[in-house]
Design an enzyme around this catalytic site. Structure first.
Site, PDB file in Angstrom:
ATOM      1  N   GLY A  42       0.770  -1.235   0.000  1.00 24.54           N
ATOM      2  CA  GLY A  42       0.000   0.000   0.000  1.00 24.54           C
ATOM      3  C   GLY A  42       0.800   1.282   0.000  1.00 24.54           C
ATOM      4  O   GLY A  42       0.277   2.320   0.396  1.00 24.54           O
ATOM      5  N   SER A  43       2.022   1.280  -0.508  1.00 26.01           N
ATOM      6  CA  SER A  43       2.795   2.524  -0.500  1.00 26.01           C
ATOM      7  C   SER A  43       2.180   3.557  -1.446  1.00 26.01           C
ATOM      8  O   SER A  43       2.157   4.754  -1.139  1.00 26.01           O
ATOM      9  CB  SER A  43       4.257   2.260  -0.861  1.00 26.01           C
ATOM     10  OG  SER A  43       4.390   1.804  -2.194  1.00 26.01           O
ATOM     11  N   MET A  98      -4.012  -6.869  -7.609  1.00 19.47           N
ATOM     12  CA  MET A  98      -3.453  -7.957  -8.395  1.00 19.47           C
ATOM     13  C   MET A  98      -4.508  -8.822  -9.073  1.00 19.47           C
ATOM     14  O   MET A  98      -4.253  -9.985  -9.387  1.00 19.47           O
ATOM     15  CB  MET A  98      -2.553  -8.820  -7.502  1.00 19.47           C
ATOM     16  CG  MET A  98      -1.448  -8.046  -6.821  1.00 19.47           C
ATOM     17  SD  MET A  98      -0.431  -7.077  -7.975  1.00 19.47           S
ATOM     18  CE  MET A  98       0.399  -8.392  -8.864  1.00 19.47           C
ATOM     19  N   ARG A  99      -5.673  -8.267  -9.324  1.00  8.69           N
ATOM     20  CA  ARG A  99      -6.715  -9.015 -10.036  1.00  8.69           C
ATOM     21  C   ARG A  99      -7.212  -8.199 -11.236  1.00  8.69           C
ATOM     22  O   ARG A  99      -7.355  -6.991 -11.138  1.00  8.69           O
ATOM     23  CB  ARG A  99      -7.889  -9.335  -9.099  1.00  8.69           C
ATOM     24  CG  ARG A  99      -7.503 -10.239  -7.931  1.00  8.69           C
ATOM     25  CD  ARG A  99      -8.676 -10.421  -7.001  1.00  8.69           C
ATOM     26  NE  ARG A  99      -8.282 -11.054  -5.757  1.00  8.69           N
ATOM     27  CZ  ARG A  99      -8.466 -12.340  -5.471  1.00  8.69           C
ATOM     28  NH1 ARG A  99      -9.061 -13.128  -6.340  1.00  8.69           N
ATOM     29  NH2 ARG A  99      -8.067 -12.827  -4.300  1.00  8.69           N
ATOM     30  N   ASN A 133      -4.825   2.885 -13.302  1.00 12.46           N
ATOM     31  CA  ASN A 133      -3.839   1.990 -12.696  1.00 12.46           C
ATOM     32  C   ASN A 133      -2.456   2.583 -12.884  1.00 12.46           C
ATOM     33  O   ASN A 133      -2.201   3.334 -13.827  1.00 12.46           O
ATOM     34  CB  ASN A 133      -3.882   0.612 -13.367  1.00 12.46           C
ATOM     35  CG  ASN A 133      -2.904  -0.375 -12.744  1.00 12.46           C
ATOM     36  OD1 ASN A 133      -2.881  -0.526 -11.522  1.00 12.46           O
ATOM     37  ND2 ASN A 133      -2.103  -1.032 -13.549  1.00 12.46           N
ATOM     38  N   HIS A 190       1.579   1.300 -13.207  1.00  8.73           N
ATOM     39  CA  HIS A 190       2.375   0.106 -13.496  1.00  8.73           C
ATOM     40  C   HIS A 190       3.855   0.480 -13.480  1.00  8.73           C
ATOM     41  O   HIS A 190       4.237   1.514 -14.041  1.00  8.73           O
ATOM     42  CB  HIS A 190       1.993  -0.461 -14.862  1.00  8.73           C
ATOM     43  CG  HIS A 190       2.737  -1.702 -15.212  1.00  8.73           C
ATOM     44  ND1 HIS A 190       2.459  -2.926 -14.637  1.00  8.73           N
ATOM     45  CD2 HIS A 190       3.773  -1.912 -16.066  1.00  8.73           C
ATOM     46  CE1 HIS A 190       3.275  -3.834 -15.125  1.00  8.73           C
ATOM     47  NE2 HIS A 190       4.090  -3.238 -15.988  1.00  8.73           N
TER      48      HIS A 190
END
Length: 236
Positions: free
Chosen positions: A39-40, A117-118, A134, A136
């Site tokens: 959770g950073s 992660m889903r 998101n 990445h």
């Protein structure tokens, strides 16, 4: 469009591959974060919001792992945290409807993935079209998927970085909203490179969220175009 208006919602006029998005309201955005791990990035987003760097607040965290460290961060930061049922599968939510309901009950308008992660599918993406983002840890389209920093390191690239993109059904394949390059130095280890990429993420994600919520934008195929021209087209 009035100058200086803040935005939290968009409308779309679809014509072929073109989507125009503009300002609807000056109300602060209600934002949710979905996370699976430490959770950073979640904490960086919350702190940015509290410094006034986001045009809204992080209202809720949704997590798919009851033991994840991000839940402790949420407790420490005073952010509501929920663990809706994830189901039997490890790579996707078995039923996204409880997740969407939790978001709608709290008036969430924008969803940010931060180490979630889903894969998401039509139920969630249809409820929040072009409103799921998101981050990445690579310069997409290079190194999509898992373990991107290690893969870039092992490949021997001289520059890597991070990318914020709209989420689509394709893994890490949505239109790119923002990127930050990170040089791979001769003296780097994997650990030092990971630390610098994560630092870049913590700067890029809040800045990109602010931009997409405050600045008119439009889609031209895969390209995202920001600026006054987007607003003019949106209100034409």
């Amino acid at each position: 469009m009035r100058a200086g208006a803040a935005v939290r919602a968009s409308f779309a006029r679809r014509s072929g591959a073109l989507v125009d998005c503009g300002v609807l309201t000056s109300a602060p955005a209600t934002i949710a974060v979905l996370a699976s791990g430490s959770g950073s990035n979640f904490e960086a987003l919350v702190l940015a919001s509290r410094r006034g760097e986001l045009p809204g607040s992080i209202a809720v965290l949704l997590c798919d792992h009851p033991g994840a460290q991000v839940l402790e961060r949420a407790r420490r930061l005073g952010v509501e945290a929920l663990c809706p049922p994830a189901g039997r599968f490890s790579t996707r939510l078995e039923d996204e409807r409880p997740w969407v309901e939790s978001l709608r009950e709290r008036g969430v308008g924008t969803v940010l993935l931060a180490g979630f992660m889903r894969r998401l599918h039509d139920t969630m993406l249809g409820a929040y079209p072009d409103r799921v983002l998101n981050i990445h840890p690579s310069l997409l389209p290079a190194f999509p998927g898992l373990d991107a920093i290690r893969r870039a390191w092992e490949h021997g690239v001289r520059v890597t970085g991070c990318t914020v993109h709209l989420v689509t059904a394709e893994v890490d394949g949505g239109p790119i909203l923002g990127q930050c390059a990170v040089e791979v130095r001769d003296g780097d280890t994997l650990e030092t490179l990971e630390a610098r990429v994560h630092e870049a993420e913590h700067r890029l994600y809040p800045a990109t969220v602010r931009r997409i919520l405050e600045t008119p934008w439009r889609r031209e195929g895969r390209r995202i175009v920001f600026g006054a021209g987007a607003a003019e087209n949106a209100h034409a």
